[in-house]
Write a protein that holds these residues in place. Structure first.
Motif, mmCIF file in Angstrom:
data_model
loop_
_atom_site.group_PDB
_atom_site.id
_atom_site.type_symbol
_atom_site.label_atom_id
_atom_site.label_comp_id
_atom_site.label_asym_id
_atom_site.label_seq_id
_atom_site.Cartn_x
_atom_site.Cartn_y
_atom_site.Cartn_z
ATOM 1 N N GLY A 203 0.825 -1.200 0.000
ATOM 2 C CA GLY A 203 0.000 0.000 0.000
ATOM 3 C C GLY A 203 0.866 1.259 0.000
ATOM 4 N N GLU A 204 0.478 2.228 -0.795
ATOM 5 C CA GLU A 204 1.248 3.473 -0.847
ATOM 6 C C GLU A 204 1.204 4.235 0.471
ATOM 7 O OE1 GLU A 204 -0.083 5.802 -4.153
ATOM 8 O OE2 GLU A 204 1.172 4.698 -5.589
ATOM 9 N N ARG A 205 0.168 3.968 1.283
ATOM 10 C CA ARG A 205 0.044 4.657 2.569
ATOM 11 C C ARG A 205 0.212 3.701 3.751
ATOM 12 N NH1 ARG A 205 -4.401 9.553 2.013
ATOM 13 N NH2 ARG A 205 -3.442 10.538 0.188
ATOM 14 N N ASP A 206 1.030 2.696 3.562
ATOM 15 C CA ASP A 206 1.317 1.753 4.645
ATOM 16 C C ASP A 206 1.995 2.513 5.787
ATOM 17 O OD1 ASP A 206 2.381 -0.281 6.343
ATOM 18 O OD2 ASP A 206 2.405 -1.684 4.663
ATOM 19 N N GLU A 207 1.352 2.519 6.942
ATOM 20 C CA GLU A 207 1.845 3.262 8.097
ATOM 21 C C GLU A 207 2.715 2.412 9.009
ATOM 22 O OE1 GLU A 207 -1.800 1.141 9.520
ATOM 23 O OE2 GLU A 207 -0.982 1.927 7.640
ATOM 24 N N VAL A 208 2.869 1.121 8.698
ATOM 25 C CA VAL A 208 3.659 0.214 9.522
ATOM 26 C C VAL A 208 4.965 -0.167 8.827
ATOM 27 C CG1 VAL A 208 3.691 -2.041 10.681
ATOM 28 C CG2 VAL A 208 1.571 -0.698 10.614
ATOM 29 N N VAL A 209 4.859 -0.645 7.606
ATOM 30 C CA VAL A 209 6.030 -1.048 6.822
ATOM 31 C C VAL A 209 6.195 -0.055 5.670
ATOM 32 C CG1 VAL A 209 7.096 -2.877 5.460
ATOM 33 C CG2 VAL A 209 5.623 -3.469 7.400
ATOM 34 N N PRO A 210 7.287 0.715 5.648
ATOM 35 C CA PRO A 210 7.464 1.717 4.593
ATOM 36 C C PRO A 210 7.408 1.088 3.206
ATOM 37 C CG PRO A 210 9.093 2.012 6.333
ATOM 38 C CD PRO A 210 8.398 0.711 6.622
ATOM 39 N N PRO A 211 6.707 1.726 2.265
ATOM 40 C CA PRO A 211 6.589 1.163 0.920
ATOM 41 C C PRO A 211 7.921 0.913 0.216
ATOM 42 C CG PRO A 211 4.944 2.878 1.247
ATOM 43 C CD PRO A 211 5.841 2.916 2.450
ATOM 44 N N HIS A 212 8.982 1.639 0.598
ATOM 45 C CA HIS A 212 10.263 1.430 -0.076
ATOM 46 C C HIS A 212 10.819 0.026 0.194
ATOM 47 C CE1 HIS A 212 13.085 1.567 3.340
ATOM 48 N NE2 HIS A 212 12.319 2.511 3.856
ATOM 49 N N GLU A 213 10.327 -0.638 1.256
ATOM 50 C CA GLU A 213 10.796 -2.000 1.513
ATOM 51 C C GLU A 213 10.289 -2.958 0.445
ATOM 52 O OE1 GLU A 213 10.855 -3.471 5.492
ATOM 53 O OE2 GLU A 213 11.026 -1.459 6.369
ATOM 54 N N ALA A 214 9.128 -2.648 -0.137
ATOM 55 C CA ALA A 214 8.646 -3.457 -1.251
ATOM 56 C C ALA A 214 9.588 -3.343 -2.443
ATOM 57 C CB ALA A 214 7.237 -3.016 -1.642
ATOM 58 N N GLN A 215 10.122 -2.146 -2.642
ATOM 59 C CA GLN A 215 11.077 -1.939 -3.734
ATOM 60 C C GLN A 215 12.349 -2.736 -3.492
ATOM 61 O OE1 GLN A 215 10.437 0.408 -6.561
ATOM 62 N NE2 GLN A 215 11.910 -1.139 -7.258
#
Length: 257
Positions: A203-215
């Motif tokens: 999710g672009e607004r993930d408040e727990v795990v920063p989205p850059h970790e998906a990258q």
């Protein structure tokens, strides 16, 4: 978004159980059909359960395909499975997942895909890295730096225990939970998935795990991976979950033709 009537007739829910190597009984729900040669194993998030408040059940019914069943199960110490949640470790959950795959194979199912949300996705990446039975892997909102994540929730630490505090309250775990996290390199595990397909959803607004970790996960798996960032979606996918289901269904169709 409802499964077709023909799929509903072909699939049915079954209560199942199997043991891990620690002698604990793990409880699952299997959306099974006749003539199955493949199955999707779903890993719930930290302190979650196989039903996911009912949403995981609906997802399983949506994703099931002819010849493919869906297994939802509780990790040890969660839901209806035996064990103490305080003894949770990433290594223990990896073993539970390995035993879930063993159970599927004992049912005559040879082709497996895995899907994991949040810490369940971390568990899946780490297990699938060395378990070639998982032909395809999908992660949702998955932390690639779990030790860093949980250190952010750390409120107390002693030689025997750690206490984590978040919006859902306070959780007490054995010290081994944090020590075990330090032994795993999740990005390296993601790099071991190729050439098997890896679908990364966040999710672009993930408040727990920063989205850059998906990258980070996608970059580690390079050409074998596909990343989808869901606009407006938070860590729980309160918004956008239907889009995630659609992406997962199309991915499964390509992986298991």
């Amino acid at each position: 978004m409802q499964p077709s009537d023909s799929l509903k007739r072909d699939h049915a829910w079954q209560n199942v159980s199997f043991s891990n190597h620690r002698g604990q009984r793990l409880v699952g729900l299997f959306y099974a059909c006749s003539g199955m040669d493949s199955a999707l194993i779903v890993c719930h998030g930290f302190s979650g359960s196989k039903e996911g408040g009912g949403r995981a059940l609906r997802m399983a019914e949506y994703l099931a395909r002819p010849g493919m069943g869906v297994l939802l199960f509780d990790f040890a110490g969660n839901g209806a499975s035996q064990g103490s949640f305080a003894e949770t470790t990433l290594s223990g959950q990896m073993e539970d997942l390995r035993c879930a795959a063993d159970w599927c194979q004992s049912q005559g199912i040879q082709r497996l895909a895995g899907m994991g949300r949040s810490f369940g996705g971390t568990t899946l990446l780490c297990q699938a890295a060395g378990d070639s039975r998982f032909e395809a892997v999908c992660t949702w909102a998955t932390p690639v730096y779990p030790l860093q994540l949980f250190q952010g929730f750390l409120r107390e630490k002693s030689k025997d225990r750690v206490i984590l505090s978040g919006e859902d309250g306070t959780i007490e775990l054995k010290r081994e939970f944090m020590d075990d996290l330090a032994r795993h390199d999740v990005a390296a595990c993601a790099a071991a998935i190729p050439p098997r397909p890896l679908l990364v959803i966040h999710g672009e607004r993930d408040e727990v795990v920063p989205p850059h970790e998906a990258q980070v996960i996608q970059n580690a798996a390079e050409s074998s991976s596909h990343l989808h960032l869901i606009p407006e979606a938070d860590h729980r996918f309160s918004i956008g979950v239907e889009k995630v289901w659609e992406l997962c269904l199309e991915w499964l169709k390509k992986c298991f033709r």
